[in-house]
Design a protein around this motif. Sequence first.
Motif, PDB file in Angstrom:
ATOM      1  N   ASP A  22      53.949  22.639  69.084  1.00 32.69           N
ATOM      2  CA  ASP A  22      53.730  22.618  70.477  1.00 32.69           C
ATOM      3  C   ASP A  22      55.083  23.233  71.040  1.00 32.69           C
ATOM      4  O   ASP A  22      56.368  22.714  70.880  1.00 32.69           O
ATOM      5  CB  ASP A  22      53.867  20.930  70.844  1.00 32.69           C
ATOM      6  N   ALA A  71      56.332  22.638  73.920  1.00 37.30           N
ATOM      7  CA  ALA A  71      57.090  21.696  74.518  1.00 37.30           C
ATOM      8  C   ALA A  71      58.131  21.073  73.839  1.00 37.30           C
ATOM      9  O   ALA A  71      59.254  20.854  74.458  1.00 37.30           O
ATOM     10  CB  ALA A  71      56.191  21.011  75.081  1.00 37.30           C
ATOM     11  N   LEU A  72      57.770  21.020  72.324  1.00 32.58           N
ATOM     12  CA  LEU A  72      58.955  20.258  71.761  1.00 32.58           C
ATOM     13  C   LEU A  72      60.450  21.340  71.617  1.00 32.58           C
ATOM     14  O   LEU A  72      61.249  20.822  71.662  1.00 32.58           O
ATOM     15  CB  LEU A  72      58.398  20.246  70.362  1.00 32.58           C
ATOM     16  N   VAL A 100      61.776  20.696  75.117  1.00 29.62           N
ATOM     17  CA  VAL A 100      62.693  19.582  75.182  1.00 29.62           C
ATOM     18  C   VAL A 100      64.174  19.750  74.789  1.00 29.62           C
ATOM     19  O   VAL A 100      65.293  19.605  75.357  1.00 29.62           O
ATOM     20  CB  VAL A 100      61.896  18.523  74.745  1.00 29.62           C
ATOM     21  N   THR A 142      66.540  22.141  76.752  1.00 33.54           N
ATOM     22  CA  THR A 142      66.944  21.818  78.001  1.00 33.54           C
ATOM     23  C   THR A 142      68.151  20.949  77.666  1.00 33.54           C
ATOM     24  O   THR A 142      69.135  20.482  78.453  1.00 33.54           O
ATOM     25  CB  THR A 142      65.810  20.724  78.815  1.00 33.54           C
ATOM     26  N   MET A 143      67.973  20.120  76.531  1.00 35.83           N
ATOM     27  CA  MET A 143      69.459  19.454  75.854  1.00 35.83           C
ATOM     28  C   MET A 143      70.279  20.486  75.464  1.00 35.83           C
ATOM     29  O   MET A 143      71.222  19.880  74.767  1.00 35.83           O
ATOM     30  CB  MET A 143      68.663  18.177  75.245  1.00 35.83           C
ATOM     31  N   ARG A 179      59.841  24.688  85.905  1.00 36.28           N
ATOM     32  CA  ARG A 179      60.493  25.229  84.643  1.00 36.28           C
ATOM     33  C   ARG A 179      61.619  26.172  85.153  1.00 36.28           C
ATOM     34  O   ARG A 179      62.495  26.612  84.308  1.00 36.28           O
ATOM     35  CB  ARG A 179      59.154  26.192  84.085  1.00 36.28           C
ATOM     36  N   LEU A 215      67.271  17.905  83.310  1.00 34.88           N
ATOM     37  CA  LEU A 215      66.427  17.349  82.132  1.00 34.88           C
ATOM     38  C   LEU A 215      65.216  17.273  82.873  1.00 34.88           C
ATOM     39  O   LEU A 215      64.811  17.081  83.846  1.00 34.88           O
ATOM     40  CB  LEU A 215      66.854  16.231  81.266  1.00 34.88           C
ATOM     41  N   VAL A 216      64.122  17.812  81.827  1.00 31.74           N
ATOM     42  CA  VAL A 216      62.763  17.610  82.006  1.00 31.74           C
ATOM     43  C   VAL A 216      62.160  16.513  81.249  1.00 31.74           C
ATOM     44  O   VAL A 216      62.222  16.096  80.160  1.00 31.74           O
ATOM     45  CB  VAL A 216      62.071  19.164  81.609  1.00 31.74           C
ATOM     46  N   PHE A 248      58.047  15.790  80.686  1.00 30.09           N
ATOM     47  CA  PHE A 248      56.516  16.441  81.132  1.00 30.09           C
ATOM     48  C   PHE A 248      55.615  15.368  81.216  1.00 30.09           C
ATOM     49  O   PHE A 248      55.639  14.197  80.907  1.00 30.09           O
ATOM     50  CB  PHE A 248      56.426  17.300  79.858  1.00 30.09           C
ATOM     51  N   THR A 289      55.759  14.352  74.615  1.00 30.09           N
ATOM     52  CA  THR A 289      56.565  15.169  73.856  1.00 30.09           C
ATOM     53  C   THR A 289      57.535  14.788  73.204  1.00 30.09           C
ATOM     54  O   THR A 289      58.710  15.114  72.949  1.00 30.09           O
ATOM     55  CB  THR A 289      57.076  16.595  74.560  1.00 30.09           C
ATOM     56  N   LEU A 290      57.375  13.518  72.546  1.00 30.36           N
ATOM     57  CA  LEU A 290      58.079  12.776  71.538  1.00 30.36           C
ATOM     58  C   LEU A 290      58.059  13.490  70.400  1.00 30.36           C
ATOM     59  O   LEU A 290      56.988  13.955  70.012  1.00 30.36           O
ATOM     60  CB  LEU A 290      57.921  11.447  71.423  1.00 30.36           C
ATOM     61  N   ALA A 345      65.678  11.310  78.282  1.00 34.98           N
ATOM     62  CA  ALA A 345      66.492  12.034  79.303  1.00 34.98           C
ATOM     63  C   ALA A 345      67.644  11.448  79.540  1.00 34.98           C
ATOM     64  O   ALA A 345      68.655  11.966  79.820  1.00 34.98           O
ATOM     65  CB  ALA A 345      65.405  12.317  80.389  1.00 34.98           C
TER      66      ALA A 345
END
Lengths: 327, 253
Positions: A219, A221-222, A225, A228-229, B56, B84-85, B87, B91-92, B150
């Motif tokens: 995914d 999105a992973l 995430v 962004t960090m 985004r 930080l975002v 969603f 999304t773990l 986050a």
Amino acid sequence: MSGLLAAAPARLGATGRRASARRPDWRPFLAAPAWWLAAFVTWYWPDADDFPETALLSRLLALVGAVLFVAALSGRLHRRGPWAVALGLALAAWEVVQAKLLWLKRPFFGTPQDLLDVFVSDWRRLADSLAHSLALLGVGYAAGALLGVAVGVGLGRAPRFRYWAQPVIRLVGPLPPAALLPLAFVLIPSSRLASEALLALAAGFPVAILTWSGIAAVDPALYDVARTMGAKDRFLVWRVALPAAMPQIFVGLFMGLGVSFAMLVVAEMLGVKSGLGFYLQWAQGWAAYPNMYAALLVMSVMCSVLMSLLFKVRDRVLRWQKDGLKW
Amino acid sequence: MVNAAPLSLRIADVSHAYRIDGAERTVLDGIDLRIAPGAFVALLGASGSGKSTLLRLMAGLERPRSGRILADDVEIAGPGPDRLVMFQDPTLYPWRSVRGNIALGHDIAGRGDRDAVERAIDLVGLRGFERAWPHQLSGGMAQRAALARALVNAPRALLLDEPLGKLDSLTRLTMQTELRRLWEQRGFTAVMVTHDVEEALLLATRVVVIGGRPGRVIGDIAIDMQAPRHRDDARLLGLRRDILGQLGHRELW
Ligand SMILES: Nc1ncnc2c1ncn2[C@@H]1O[C@H](COP(=O)(O)OP(=O)(O)O)[C@@H](O)[C@H]1O
Ligand SMILES: [Mg+2]
């Protein structure tokens, strides 16, 4: 919720235990008599021919029966109990049919004592063959697995690498690696090295393809995430893409292991003059059928144990998954 | 987990386009916004109006086709832990426990502040579940974990893309209160995409309405009311009517 989480497996375990606590289960105690029966038949009924090791066999069967009796006493024979009974009866039947009555055609069908005799008289060579097979397989498979994962990551994450590597893999990958064997023995002077290279190729192909498909399915999105960090490529590959693709990678590792077994036997029969494959071929050449059965037994135990080990590793690595096939 | 100074955001005449089936399609057109530090801005609009895209861009996950985005007057060059975002999906990382997920930012930065992680677990009320795997969590708990993941990095701005969109309505109410509390307590700048007018009105200090295709700012409403706000408040009902009107649903009211 954490109570709920714990409850499901606990309840599963409890039903098994509760059933045994309520009323003593006598079925595990059938195992020992089955083996003692086999021992008795072996010892009491005269052999139809001059077979080796009959006395040793009957003593061994009796010993296994004793061990099973202790296991039943200590309550450790619940799940495997029926199997232990069946095996004991099957051995007794085999003993009667072949060693006592000689119903099946010799020498293709041996007796239990023939098989035992091979292990007693030729265990050194069998063990040596096993060691050689394991060494060849270990090096080849490990190299193939590592290479496969690396290539798979490249295919999944580096478009340039994919551009050049994909056509090559499409051409070479589906080729049965055994077909390359004659060529490899010519090109690579050491037959051992050639076999290892082919084993690596055999195992590497499925691992590479499944690693790739696993990484392609991550995914996005992973990655977002982590990015962004502040994650860089290194983190994205090692700590995001690879763990996320791990279920698929293990599918590849299983397929690769299966192909490796096949490749191992072929390589040992055709090139490397050692190992279980070579032993099998030698046994066939001398019409030493009991030796062949013995080698087959050793080989199937080896393959099965290696498969189980891989399952163990997988269960550990993928313990975060919801479900898992139990081997 | 110290409170970091909130970030100011400036979106200067930003347009963005995607290539879809070989054709360039403009998604955002001339967006111009100043977001004050510490504000709670709700981006409201129909689906497909480009709200997620705008978020985004602010996160730095993509660069705008034209225009600039500045954070504290510095142009954004890429993603960074100050923004930080969160969603719609949590999304773990399924292979990390709840605690491992919350520690993600620390792992990336290569520092191990265990206390901060533990405090974040308490902050979102996940004590007792820190060893659970993500698949064992309910939707609301998973979003809490994502929130903690986050917040543990003390972001100066939190960009939320319909974070409560998939939760059942009761969990949603709880989480709305929770979000508002955390924002008040931690003082970050919040930008939250939502298509729920009521949610925007309950939480935000300012509602920016985005509409049309490509998306443009079609409404910008300040809400200077203290929490707790009540859904039946006459002023909120009035604002709600205005916003629905801007979104083209006047006839329903
Ligand atoms: N990565 C992408 N590639 C191509 N088109 C996209 C992409 N992301 C979004 N879009 C398109 O941009 C438009 C706006 O999408 P989005 O920002 O997700 O809207 P919203 O969040 O307001 O529903 C949609 O038409 C969508 O199809
Ligand atoms: Mg969206």
